[in-house]
Enzyme design. Structure first.
Site, short mmCIF file in Angstrom:
data_model
loop_
_atom_site.label_atom_id
_atom_site.label_comp_id
_atom_site.label_asym_id
_atom_site.label_seq_id
_atom_site.Cartn_x
_atom_site.Cartn_y
_atom_site.Cartn_z
N ARG A 11 -5.23 -2.51 8.57
CA ARG A 11 -6.38 -3.40 8.34
C ARG A 11 -5.99 -4.43 7.29
O ARG A 11 -4.98 -4.26 6.59
CB ARG A 11 -7.62 -2.59 7.90
N ARG A 32 -11.71 1.38 -9.21
CA ARG A 32 -10.82 2.51 -9.53
C ARG A 32 -11.10 2.99 -10.96
O ARG A 32 -11.67 2.25 -11.76
CB ARG A 32 -9.36 2.07 -9.38
N GLU A 57 1.45 -13.59 12.27
CA GLU A 57 1.88 -12.38 12.96
C GLU A 57 1.62 -11.20 12.02
O GLU A 57 1.87 -11.30 10.81
CB GLU A 57 3.38 -12.46 13.28
N ASN A 106 1.39 3.40 -2.95
CA ASN A 106 1.97 3.84 -4.23
C ASN A 106 1.48 5.25 -4.60
O ASN A 106 2.27 6.09 -5.05
CB ASN A 106 1.56 2.89 -5.36
N SER A 146 -10.29 -7.70 -5.58
CA SER A 146 -11.56 -7.76 -6.33
C SER A 146 -12.31 -6.44 -6.22
O SER A 146 -13.23 -6.18 -6.99
CB SER A 146 -12.42 -8.93 -5.82
N GLU A 147 -11.89 -5.58 -5.28
CA GLU A 147 -12.52 -4.26 -5.14
C GLU A 147 -11.80 -3.19 -5.99
O GLU A 147 -12.33 -2.10 -6.20
CB GLU A 147 -12.52 -3.80 -3.66
N ASN A 148 -10.59 -3.51 -6.46
CA ASN A 148 -9.84 -2.51 -7.22
C ASN A 148 -10.47 -2.17 -8.58
O ASN A 148 -10.10 -1.18 -9.21
CB ASN A 148 -8.38 -2.95 -7.43
N SER A 188 -8.10 -5.54 4.75
CA SER A 188 -8.70 -5.25 3.45
C SER A 188 -9.02 -6.50 2.63
O SER A 188 -8.64 -6.59 1.46
CB SER A 188 -7.77 -4.31 2.65
N ASP A 209 0.84 -1.21 0.00
CA ASP A 209 0.00 0.00 0.00
C ASP A 209 0.87 1.26 0.00
O ASP A 209 1.96 1.25 0.58
CB ASP A 209 -0.90 -0.03 1.26
C1 FPP Z 1 -1.91 0.25 -3.32
O1 FPP Z 1 -1.46 1.56 -3.43
C2 FPP Z 1 -1.39 -0.53 -4.39
C3 FPP Z 1 -2.14 -1.17 -5.32
C4 FPP Z 1 -3.62 -1.13 -5.34
C5 FPP Z 1 -1.55 -1.91 -6.42
C6 FPP Z 1 -0.29 -2.66 -6.10
C7 FPP Z 1 0.33 -2.96 -7.38
C8 FPP Z 1 1.64 -2.90 -7.67
C9 FPP Z 1 2.69 -2.67 -6.68
C10 FPP Z 1 2.08 -3.07 -9.06
C11 FPP Z 1 1.62 -4.32 -9.78
C12 FPP Z 1 2.19 -5.56 -9.21
C13 FPP Z 1 2.81 -6.54 -9.91
C14 FPP Z 1 3.08 -7.82 -9.24
C15 FPP Z 1 3.26 -6.37 -11.28
P1 FPP Z 1 -2.52 2.72 -3.58
O2 FPP Z 1 -2.64 3.05 -5.01
O3 FPP Z 1 -3.81 2.35 -2.93
O4 FPP Z 1 -1.78 3.85 -2.80
P2 FPP Z 1 -2.45 5.02 -1.97
O5 FPP Z 1 -3.27 4.39 -0.88
O6 FPP Z 1 -1.27 5.78 -1.45
O7 FPP Z 1 -3.27 5.81 -2.93
#
Ligand code: FPP
Length: 261
Positions: A215, A92, A228, A43, A87-89, A217, A41
């Site tokens: 959490r 977006r 753990e 990014n 499955s909730e993404n 999620s 989480d």
């Molecule tokens: C959460 O950050 C991250 C994600 C929903 C996607 C995770 C995906 C990757 C790291 C890349 C793809 C993975 C592979 C294996 C190729 P967020 O966007 O919810 O961050 P925020 O809460 O700061 O907005």
């Protein structure tokens, strides 16, 4: 790799070599985790801090996936499970879903040879067939190519949700009861676990979530029963081998009692 990661790595090697050594090294509550899961989480926040588009955060997130997967392998972690797309993404914006799908395809195209050469078996939990045709085909080919690898497992959660996984498992068992193959009383915790997407993975030892959120999620709810939990403020793109080593060090110091004394 930094000092912490190097220390953990040498301890893991010592354990692997130590035929006569005690099963537990000094300071170890549990030793190295066999199965680590990560909710990657932060990014978006990583990108926002740099005034970059969210895509830049996800791209940096894939780099973190690479370095952490390599470190996990080197540390002797049997299985690393990463929550890449829930499955909730799908809620977006379409552009972000398409960006994440593109990054997944790019990751497979560029990293599969290394993964295969390192004898790592790729696994997916969740239903990846919901992704657009070419992405689903790439995943399928990658799974087939690495299926017989025996070194370690990299499991990626794609279109995964724990409640959906448990619902599917319940339906599968209910069908067997309805067909007269199974008595309701024979539905045990082991049978339920055997119907989950993780049936062939080791028990979950350590669940990590980055970015300060605390959490689960909808990630591995059943499997986390005795795992753990480790939460860190570090945003996922900044989480590297040293951060993984630190989480493993904390895990090693924990006492797991599984409800006993
Ligand atoms: C959460 O950050 C991250 C994600 C929903 C996607 C995770 C995906 C990757 C790291 C890349 C793809 C993975 C592979 C294996 C190729 P967020 O966007 O919810 O961050 P925020 O809460 O700061 O907005």
């Amino acid at each position: 790799m930094g000092v912490a990661a190097t220390m953990i790595l040498s301890r893991a090697r010592l354990r692997a070599k130590a035929v006569e050594a005690p099963a537990t090294l000094p300071g170890d509550g549990e030793g190295m985790p066999r199965h680590v899961a990560i909710i990657m989480d932060g990014n978006g926040r990583w990108a926002a801090k740099r005034k970059l588009p969210r895509f830049a955060g996800h791209k940096a997130g894939v780099n973190a996936v690479r370095s952490v997967a390599r470190a996990a392998r080197d540390m002797g972690i049997d299985c690393l499970t990463l929550y890449a797309f829930s499955s909730e993404n799908w809620k977006r914006p379409a552009q972000e879903v398409s960006d994440l799908t593109g990054l997944l395809k790019h990751f497979i195209a560029h990293d599969l040879d290394e993964i295969h050469a390192a004898n790592v078996r790729l696994r997916v939990i969740g239903d990846y067939r919901a992704f657009e045709g070419s992405a689903a085909r790439m995943v399928e080919d990658a799974l087939a190519k690495t299926a017989a690898n025996t070194g370690s497992t990299l499991a990626i959660a794609l279109n995964y949700g724990s409640q959906n996984e448990l619902t599917r498992a319940t339906q599968a068992l209910a069908r067997r009861v309805a067909a007269g193959e199974l008595a309701a009383e024979d539905i045990t915790a082991e049978r339920i676990a055997g119907e989950l997407d993780t049936a062939d993975l080791p028990p979950l030892d350590l669940m990590i979530r980055t970015s300060g959120e605390q959490r689960l999620s909808n990630f591995l709810l059943w499997q986390a029963a005795y795992a753990e939990l480790y939460f860190t403020e570090t945003l996922w793109p900044d989480f590297g081998p040293d951060a993984l080593a630190e989480a493993c060090q904390v895990f090693a110091g924990r006492q797991r009692r599984y409800g006993g004394l």
